[in-house]
Design a protein around this motif. Structure first.
Motif, PDB file in Angstrom:
ATOM      1  N   HIS A  80       0.800  -1.228   0.000  1.00  0.00           N
ATOM      2  CA  HIS A  80       0.000   0.000   0.000  1.00  0.00           C
ATOM      3  C   HIS A  80       0.835   1.282   0.000  1.00  0.00           C
ATOM      4  O   HIS A  80       0.290   2.369   0.110  1.00  0.00           O
ATOM      5  N   GLY A  81       2.146   1.157  -0.092  1.00  0.00           N
ATOM      6  CA  GLY A  81       2.993   2.337  -0.233  1.00  0.00           C
ATOM      7  C   GLY A  81       3.308   3.091   1.044  1.00  0.00           C
ATOM      8  O   GLY A  81       3.877   4.177   0.974  1.00  0.00           O
ATOM      9  N   TRP A  82       2.953   2.555   2.206  1.00  0.00           N
ATOM     10  CA  TRP A  82       3.313   3.246   3.445  1.00  0.00           C
ATOM     11  C   TRP A  82       4.832   3.349   3.508  1.00  0.00           C
ATOM     12  O   TRP A  82       5.543   2.398   3.156  1.00  0.00           O
ATOM     13  N   GLU A  83       5.330   4.497   3.970  1.00  0.00           N
ATOM     14  CA  GLU A  83       6.766   4.720   4.023  1.00  0.00           C
ATOM     15  C   GLU A  83       7.239   4.875   5.461  1.00  0.00           C
ATOM     16  O   GLU A  83       6.593   5.543   6.269  1.00  0.00           O
ATOM     17  N   PHE A  84       8.390   4.251   5.751  1.00  0.00           N
ATOM     18  CA  PHE A  84       8.938   4.226   7.098  1.00  0.00           C
ATOM     19  C   PHE A  84      10.390   4.676   7.095  1.00  0.00           C
ATOM     20  O   PHE A  84      11.155   4.337   6.195  1.00  0.00           O
ATOM     21  N   ASP A  85      10.765   5.427   8.115  1.00  0.00           N
ATOM     22  CA  ASP A  85      12.144   5.843   8.336  1.00  0.00           C
ATOM     23  C   ASP A  85      12.911   4.611   8.819  1.00  0.00           C
ATOM     24  O   ASP A  85      12.572   4.027   9.849  1.00  0.00           O
ATOM     25  N   LEU A  86      13.931   4.198   8.072  1.00  0.00           N
ATOM     26  CA  LEU A  86      14.670   2.988   8.440  1.00  0.00           C
ATOM     27  C   LEU A  86      15.493   3.142   9.710  1.00  0.00           C
ATOM     28  O   LEU A  86      15.846   2.144  10.336  1.00  0.00           O
ATOM     29  N   LYS A  87      15.790   4.348  10.123  1.00  0.00           N
ATOM     30  CA  LYS A  87      16.556   4.532  11.356  1.00  0.00           C
ATOM     31  C   LYS A  87      15.665   4.446  12.597  1.00  0.00           C
ATOM     32  O   LYS A  87      16.052   3.875  13.604  1.00  0.00           O
ATOM     33  N   SER A  88      14.468   5.003  12.534  1.00  0.00           N
ATOM     34  CA  SER A  88      13.584   5.029  13.700  1.00  0.00           C
ATOM     35  C   SER A  88      12.428   4.037  13.605  1.00  0.00           C
ATOM     36  O   SER A  88      11.806   3.711  14.613  1.00  0.00           O
ATOM     37  N   ARG A  90       9.635   4.724  12.278  1.00  0.00           N
ATOM     38  CA  ARG A  90       8.378   5.485  12.298  1.00  0.00           C
ATOM     39  C   ARG A  90       7.818   5.719  10.895  1.00  0.00           C
ATOM     40  O   ARG A  90       8.563   5.966   9.952  1.00  0.00           O
ATOM     41  N   HIS A  91       6.478   5.658  10.808  1.00  0.00           N
ATOM     42  CA  HIS A  91       5.767   5.975   9.573  1.00  0.00           C
ATOM     43  C   HIS A  91       5.957   7.459   9.295  1.00  0.00           C
ATOM     44  O   HIS A  91       5.923   8.282  10.212  1.00  0.00           O
ATOM     45  N   LEU A  92       6.171   7.821   8.034  1.00  0.00           N
ATOM     46  CA  LEU A  92       6.502   9.207   7.706  1.00  0.00           C
ATOM     47  C   LEU A  92       5.303  10.159   7.639  1.00  0.00           C
ATOM     48  O   LEU A  92       5.501  11.365   7.592  1.00  0.00           O
ATOM     49  N   ALA A  93       4.088   9.649   7.643  1.00  0.00           N
ATOM     50  CA  ALA A  93       2.923  10.532   7.576  1.00  0.00           C
ATOM     51  C   ALA A  93       2.809  11.364   8.850  1.00  0.00           C
ATOM     52  O   ALA A  93       2.956  10.843   9.965  1.00  0.00           O
TER      53      ALA A  93
END
Length: 122
Positions: A80-88, A90-93
């Motif tokens: 579904h294209g959700w994006e996450f910060d690979l360091k933390s 956390r979802h970017l929204a």
């Protein structure tokens, strides 16, 4: 418990490896000299999130003008294209409290290890 999942320098910066540790699929990611380990389950719909592409983000710097940031630091869920910060994790929204489940990673001259029993704290 420490579980060896890779040899030293097995992954280049921006690289990933999906490993099976004690029956769990975990994505191992390298950003620069740092390693990050995330459970291969998207918090949105249980997709295999670690199979998604690694990208950067488009940041607006003017009308129809974008620059990229966070290169090799954004994981995009393949479903579904959700994006996450690979360091933390956390979802970017903005305003979202969704987060990937992570594990600490330790490295030494003998390899790269995921530490089980300790959930990654943010």
């Amino acid at each position: 418990m420490r579980v060896k999942v890779a040899e030293p320098d097995a992954l280049p910066s921006g690289g990933k490896l999906i490993v099976n540790v004690k029956g769990m699929e975990i994505g191992l990611f390298r950003i620069g000299d740092g390693y990050y380990a995330w459970l291969n389950v998207c918090p949105h719909a249980a997709a295999p999130v670690c199979a998604g592409p690694i990208r950067g983000t488009r940041l607006p710097s003017g009308v129809y003008d974008y620059r990229y940031g966070m290169e090799e630091q954004v994981l995009r869920c393949p479903w579904h294209g959700w994006e996450f910060d690979l360091k933390s994790g956390r979802h970017l929204a903005a305003g979202s409290d969704a987060k990937l489940r992570g594990y600490p990673v330790e490295t030494d001259d003998s390899g790269v290890y995921i530490v089980l029993g300790d959930r990654k704290k943010s």
